[in-house]
Design a protein around this motif. Sequence first.
Motif, PDB file in Angstrom:
ATOM      1  N   PRO A 191      82.253  37.821 -31.734  1.00 33.12           N
ATOM      2  CA  PRO A 191      82.648  37.978 -30.571  1.00 33.12           C
ATOM      3  C   PRO A 191      82.320  36.671 -29.414  1.00 33.12           C
ATOM      4  N   VAL A 192      81.396  35.631 -30.437  1.00 35.08           N
ATOM      5  CA  VAL A 192      80.721  34.495 -29.524  1.00 35.08           C
ATOM      6  C   VAL A 192      80.467  33.559 -30.341  1.00 35.08           C
ATOM      7  N   LEU A 195      76.926  32.252 -31.631  1.00 32.54           N
ATOM      8  CA  LEU A 195      75.944  33.425 -32.536  1.00 32.54           C
ATOM      9  C   LEU A 195      76.298  33.497 -33.775  1.00 32.54           C
ATOM     10  N   VAL A 197      76.612  35.998 -35.784  1.00 36.61           N
ATOM     11  CA  VAL A 197      77.562  37.339 -36.812  1.00 36.61           C
ATOM     12  C   VAL A 197      78.797  37.536 -35.911  1.00 36.61           C
ATOM     13  N   HIS A 199      82.246  39.102 -35.518  1.00 34.66           N
ATOM     14  CA  HIS A 199      83.228  40.663 -36.512  1.00 34.66           C
ATOM     15  C   HIS A 199      85.081  40.244 -36.127  1.00 34.66           C
ATOM     16  N   GLN A 200      85.339  41.568 -37.179  1.00 32.26           N
ATOM     17  CA  GLN A 200      86.757  41.414 -36.751  1.00 32.26           C
ATOM     18  C   GLN A 200      86.915  41.786 -36.023  1.00 32.26           C
ATOM     19  N   ALA A 205      87.886  47.538 -31.334  1.00 31.20           N
ATOM     20  CA  ALA A 205      87.512  46.938 -30.284  1.00 31.20           C
ATOM     21  C   ALA A 205      85.967  46.091 -30.471  1.00 31.20           C
ATOM     22  N   ILE A 206      85.639  45.007 -29.607  1.00 27.07           N
ATOM     23  CA  ILE A 206      84.815  44.461 -30.439  1.00 27.07           C
ATOM     24  C   ILE A 206      83.761  45.068 -28.679  1.00 27.07           C
ATOM     25  N   PRO A 207      82.593  45.545 -28.588  1.00 27.58           N
ATOM     26  CA  PRO A 207      82.165  45.904 -27.250  1.00 27.58           C
ATOM     27  C   PRO A 207      80.880  44.683 -26.915  1.00 27.58           C
ATOM     28  N   GLN A 208      81.150  43.246 -27.442  1.00 25.03           N
ATOM     29  CA  GLN A 208      79.989  42.083 -26.747  1.00 25.03           C
ATOM     30  C   GLN A 208      81.420  41.031 -26.513  1.00 25.03           C
ATOM     31  N   PHE A 212      74.007  38.715 -25.348  1.00 21.71           N
ATOM     32  CA  PHE A 212      72.991  39.455 -24.873  1.00 21.71           C
ATOM     33  C   PHE A 212      72.059  39.375 -23.376  1.00 21.71           C
ATOM     34  N   THR A 218      75.429  42.568 -21.383  1.00 25.73           N
ATOM     35  CA  THR A 218      75.489  41.327 -21.708  1.00 25.73           C
ATOM     36  C   THR A 218      75.807  39.977 -20.104  1.00 25.73           C
TER      37      THR A 218
END
Lengths: 344, 344
Positions: A191-192, A195, A197, A199-200, A205-208, A212, A218
Motif C-alpha cells: 500500500p505505501v 513502508l 509491509v 499487500h496484494q 481492497a486495502i484500507p491504507q 498512519f 492515515t
Amino acid sequence: MSNQKVYNVAVVGATGAVGEQIIKLLETRNFPIQQIKFLSSARSAGKKLTFKGQEYVIEEATPDSFNDVHIALFSAGGDVSKALAPEAAKRGAVCIDNTSAFRMDPNTPLVVPEVNPEKIKEHNGIIANPNCSTIQMVAALKPLHDRYSIKRVIVSTYQAVSGAGARAIQETLRQTRAVLDEQEVQPDVLPVGGLPVKHQIAFNAIPQIDKFTDNGYTFEEMKMTNETKKIMGDESIEVSATCVRIPVIYGHSESVYVEFNEQFDIDEVKALLAEAPGVTLVDDPANQQYPLATDAAGKPDVFVGRIRRDITSEKGLNMWIVSDNLLKGAAWNAVQIAEYIVKG
Amino acid sequence: MSNQKVYNVAVVGATGAVGEQIIKLLETRNFPIQQIKFLSSARSAGKKLTFKGQEYVIEEATPDSFNDVHIALFSAGGDVSKALAPEAAKRGAVCIDNTSAFRMDPNTPLVVPEVNPEKIKEHNGIIANPNCSTIQMVAALKPLHDRYSIKRVIVSTYQAVSGAGARAIQETLRQTRAVLDEQEVQPDVLPVGGLPVKHQIAFNAIPQIDKFTDNGYTFEEMKMTNETKKIMGDESIEVSATCVRIPVIYGHSESVYVEFNEQFDIDEVKALLAEAPGVTLVDDPANQQYPLATDAAGKPDVFVGRIRRDITSEKGLNMWIVSDNLLKGAAWNAVQIAEYIVKG
C-alpha cells in the motif's frame, strides 16, 4: 501575428503518471508556451519525450533549471518540491505544486479553481494543488455548502492505483495476471512505497493509503480533513475519511455522507450540482445510471450521482462522487490553475 | 456404536456458489447425516456431485422431494424458496433459507448465531439466513450495542462478485482478462441479473447491488437497515448503507461508522471485539495489519480492524469489517444454524 503573451514553462516530474497527463493537457489545451523544458530526478534525466511533434531531452532538475521560467508544474514527489519550488519561486517562477509539501503552509494558497479561484492571486511563488481525493469531493461540496452550510462529512473512498504512481499501475496489472494464471502474487509497491509491509492489490481492497497518524487515521485521510477546511475557507467543516485502495486503474470513487446545518431540499441539491462548474450529474437510478470510474477515466469532470436523502438524519445527504484522479485530481487541476495565471 | 442422532438433509441449490460451500462444510464439519439429497432447479437436475467419496445425482426439487427430510438448506434463489420452503416445512423439515424470501416475515426468525441464537427455537419450519453484508456487520456490532447502545450506523461496502453468484465470478475473470489483453469487454451479468443495463466490473466500482427502492437506496442497502434491526432485536438502531460491488472474488469489506448513545472507551471497544464470538481482531496499524479480503477468504470468522475514535463526533467510532461472504455471509452461518438445531 498574435499578441497573446507566451510563457516559459517547466514540467518537473515529466515521466511520472501525473507528469505525463500534464504534458498531454499542455498540448491539447494549446497552452501559450514560448519555451518548454522537461525536468526530473537524476534517475530519469536523459530520457526523451515528444511534445507537439518535437523531441526533448529530459534534464535533471537543479535550482538554475528555473532561470527564466515563468510557470513550473511540479509532480516529482514532496522532497523535490521542498528542495526546488522555493528556488524556482526565488528566480521568479510561479510554481504549481502537485505534492503535499506546501499544501498546509499558511503562506501557500491551496486551490481548486471551481471552489476558491480568488486565492490564486495571493500566492508567494507557490500554489499548491490539493490531494486527488479532496479535489473531487470539494468540487461537489462547494455549491451545497454555500446554500445549506455543511456541518460534517463522512466519506469512504474507492481509490485507483494510479494515485500511487506508474509502478503501482504496473504492479496491479502484473498481480492481476498472476492471479488469473494461478501464479504466486508478489506484492512490491502497495500500500505505501516507503513502508516495509506490502499487500496484494489484485482482487483485494486495502484500507491504507499513506502512513498512519497518531489518531488512527492515515495521512491520506487527514489530508481530506485538513485540505477541505482550507480550500472551503471554513474551519468548522468536519471531515472523517476512510481511504481505501481498490483494483481500479483510473478514477477515484467516493461514498459521501454530508450533514448540513440547515434543512435542505433534495431537488435543489440536484439542481445546484447540475449547474456547478466542473460537475456533471449522472443520477438516474431508474435507468441504472450513476457515475462509474470506467466512464470518468480520461474526462476532466467530477461526476455525481446516487443522490438521496439519508434515512438516519433529517439533515443528511448521501452521494457517490467519481473523477479521474490523474486529471481533475491532479494534472487538470494544475493546468487549470496555470490557465488562470495566464488569464491574469 | 454411536448414540448420536442423525438427520436426513436436503441441499437445495447444490450447484450454486453458496450451495457448493454448504456441501463442503457439511463434509468437513462431519455433520450427523443419515441420508443426504441434492436438489436444484430443472436446469441443473441430472448433474452429478461427490459427497464424502460417494457420487450423487442432483434431483429436481419438488414438494415431495422433502418427504422424510429433517433439515433443508435452501440457496437456489428467492422464488424457489417461496415455492418450496413452505412445502418442506409442511412435511416436517426445518428449512434454513439463504434467500431474502422470508427474512422480514414476522413469523420467521432471522438468525446470526453469535447475535440471536435464542430465536432459532422460535421457528415455524423456516429460519432465515440474513444477507451477507448484514451478517458480518452485526457480528461485530452486537457486543458494542450491548455495552454502549448504538444510535446509528453509516456503512459503505466493498462487496465481492461471488455474492452475485457463480456467473458473476466467471464474468469478472473473463472481463479482467479482456482488459489485460486490450480486448473489448462485454458486460453480461452485473450489476443485477434481472435488469437490462449491464456495467463493466473489471477494474471498476459499481454503486448498485440489487434494484433501487423508492427512497433512492437499493434493496441491498435497505436489507442492511431492516435486517440489522430485526437481528439485533432493536428497532431504534438506524442504518444508512451504500452498497458497492468491486472486483474482488471472495470477501466483503465494510467501512463502518457507528454512533453510540453513550460515551465509549476505545480500548474497551477493542477488548469487546477481541472477545466476541466469531470475531477476530486484526488491528495493528503500526505494523500495517488490518483485515483484508484476500486474508479472510476461506475462513469462517469476521475480521475487524482500523478501529478508531471518529474525529467528527465524540460518540462516533470507525472500523473496517471483512468476512468471506460465501462462508460467514452465507454457507457457514446456515450450517451453524443447522448445528444449533442438532444440538437442540
